[in-house]
Structures are given as C-alpha cells and as structure tokens.
Design a protein around this motif. Structure first.
Motif, PDB file in Angstrom:
ATOM      1  N   ILE A 182       4.324 -58.746  28.526  1.00  0.00           N
ATOM      2  CA  ILE A 182       4.345 -58.064  29.889  1.00  0.00           C
ATOM      3  C   ILE A 182       3.456 -58.235  30.805  1.00  0.00           C
ATOM      4  O   ILE A 182       3.496 -58.406  32.042  1.00  0.00           O
ATOM      5  N   SER A 183       2.055 -58.320  30.318  1.00  0.00           N
ATOM      6  CA  SER A 183       0.910 -58.381  31.271  1.00  0.00           C
ATOM      7  C   SER A 183       0.916 -59.842  32.026  1.00  0.00           C
ATOM      8  O   SER A 183       0.754 -59.671  33.199  1.00  0.00           O
ATOM      9  N   TYR A 184       1.275 -60.640  31.282  1.00  0.00           N
ATOM     10  CA  TYR A 184       1.261 -62.170  32.008  1.00  0.00           C
ATOM     11  C   TYR A 184       2.414 -61.997  32.848  1.00  0.00           C
ATOM     12  O   TYR A 184       2.202 -62.598  34.199  1.00  0.00           O
ATOM     13  N   SER A 185       3.571 -61.603  32.803  1.00  0.00           N
ATOM     14  CA  SER A 185       4.760 -61.515  33.461  1.00  0.00           C
ATOM     15  C   SER A 185       4.133 -60.851  34.800  1.00  0.00           C
ATOM     16  O   SER A 185       4.475 -60.961  35.794  1.00  0.00           O
ATOM     17  N   VAL A 186       3.728 -59.593  34.538  1.00  0.00           N
ATOM     18  CA  VAL A 186       3.578 -58.564  35.863  1.00  0.00           C
ATOM     19  C   VAL A 186       2.366 -59.300  36.505  1.00  0.00           C
ATOM     20  O   VAL A 186       2.373 -59.186  37.572  1.00  0.00           O
TER      21      VAL A 186
END
Length: 240
Positions: free
Chosen positions: A147-151
């Motif tokens: 999720i952190s990568y996508s965000v």
C-alpha cells in the motif's frame, strides 16, 4: 557538453536510462545507495559506451544523501540538462505488521526526497531542460500488496504535476513515466504461477524490457512539448 543525472541507476530501469543517455552523448551522473557489486557492474557497462560518467554513492532516502549527491553534481558540471528521478523503495510487510518506520522509509524515498532533490538542484537546471519522474502503474491502479508503494507513487505523480508551474519560468518540462512490469532484478524472484497471472493481465502477454522503458524515457525527455503528463507504458496492463 550536456549533463544528466539519473538516481538509482546501477541496475534495472535506471541502468538502462543512464546507458541510453550515455549513448546519446550526455555526461551522466549515476547513483546508487549501498550495493557496491551493482555499481561495479554498472561501471563496466558505462565504460563500454563512454568515459563521460561519474557514479556517486549516496542514499536517496535521506537528506544527507540528497545533499551529498547535489554537491557532487554542482562541483563537476556547470548545469544540468536532464534529471531522472528513478530511486524507489517498496515494502511488502503484511498490512497488520507495517510500522511507522516502514511507512516513512517508502514515503521518504519515493516522494519526500525527490521533492528536496528538485529543490536543491533548481538553480543548477538549465533553461529548456527536462525532468522525468519514474512513477508506476501501481500509482494508478490500487496495489494492496504494498500500500505504501502504491500511495507514494500516486503522490509522486501529483508532485510531478505540481512542479510544472515551479519550473515554468525556466521553461523546464516535467513528466512522469509509469512503467508496468519490467524484466528487472526486482522481478526475478516471482514464482512462475504468479508471473503467469500478471502476464495474463497484460494485453501484450509479457513484461517490458528495460531498454523499452529507457527509450521511451528519452523520447519524453527530448520532446519539447510534453509537459505535466502522467504517461503509462505498461503493454496494456489490466486490458487483457
């Protein structure tokens, strides 16, 4: 002489972009954080193309690394024509186990430090130069595995567009190139069935080659009218 800086450029997409710029006659500042073996292999690749390069060891996840890289660039070139922001971090820690440090590391590498690198190098950038941020299809399509990568990649895309007016006075263009899945060392450990599931979602039924991404990045850098664009290059991901 024209000058270019490519962060995270001793393997994968970054190595391909730095090599492309060398072939096009640029003096290239390459960069890596910690992997000396990759740096040595990259130096061999670069040397087979041109002697017009410098490899700078600097960690792009913190301000000290940013300042170290900027100092090296400023000391060795009168101006910078192209800047490619390729360094990135990801984190596949299970959702319930993600810590604040995990989250901050990805955000620092993918969003915060690119901002401060552009800030530090603003005066160094030549008029009519260009910046490319290496975004990601996972910043366009939600990605629950990291999720952190996508965000962070979605935030990088907005940072790119927000910088258009900042750079406008110097006629510097900035765009984000968003690769899908690419044949890089980071993808080499995928299980065959996992890889097949991904390929089944890509209209071209294969991962991209790094040179296909680097050729496209060079086209975006050198095109005098592309500006403020978020540009996928994914082989038709999610269209199969």
């Amino acid at each position: 002489m024209k000058y270019a800086l490519v962060t995270g450029s001793t393997s994968g997409i970054g190595l391909a972009i730095a090599s492309k710029l060398l072939k096009e006659g640029y003096f290239v500042f390459a960069n890596y954080a910690h992997n000396n073996e990759n740096a040595q292999q990259a130096a061999q690749v670069f040397a087979s193309i041109s002697t017009n390069y410098t490899i700078v060891q600097a960690d792009m996840s913190n301000l000290d690394g940013i300042l170290k890289l900027c100092e090296a660039v400023k000391n060795q070139c009168p101006h910078l024509n192209y800047l490619v922001l390729n360094s990135y971090a990801t984190d596949k820690t299970a959702f319930e186990l993600v810590t604040l440090d995990n989250w901050h590391h990805v955000m620092d590498m993918n969003v915060n430090m690119p901002f401060f690198l552009m800030q530090q190098l603003y005066d160094q950038m030549a008029e009519h130069g260009a910046v490319v941020c290496i975004g990601a299809m996972m910043g366009i399509h939600p990605h629950a595995i990291s999720i952190s990568y996508s965000v962070s990649k979605a935030a990088l895309h907005m940072l790119c567009q927000s910088m258009v007016k900042v750079y406008a006075a110097k006629r510097i263009r900035i765009n984000a190139v968003c690769p899908g899945f690419v044949e890089t060392p980071a993808q080499s450990n995928k299980a065959p069935d996992h890889r097949q599931r991904i390929e089944n979602k890509i209209a071209l039924q294969r991962f991209a080659e790094p040179d296909e991404i680097s050729d496209f990045c060079y086209s975006v850098l050198s095109n005098s009218y592309i500006n403020g664009s978020i540009i996928p290059i994914s082989g038709g991901y999610d269209m199969a």
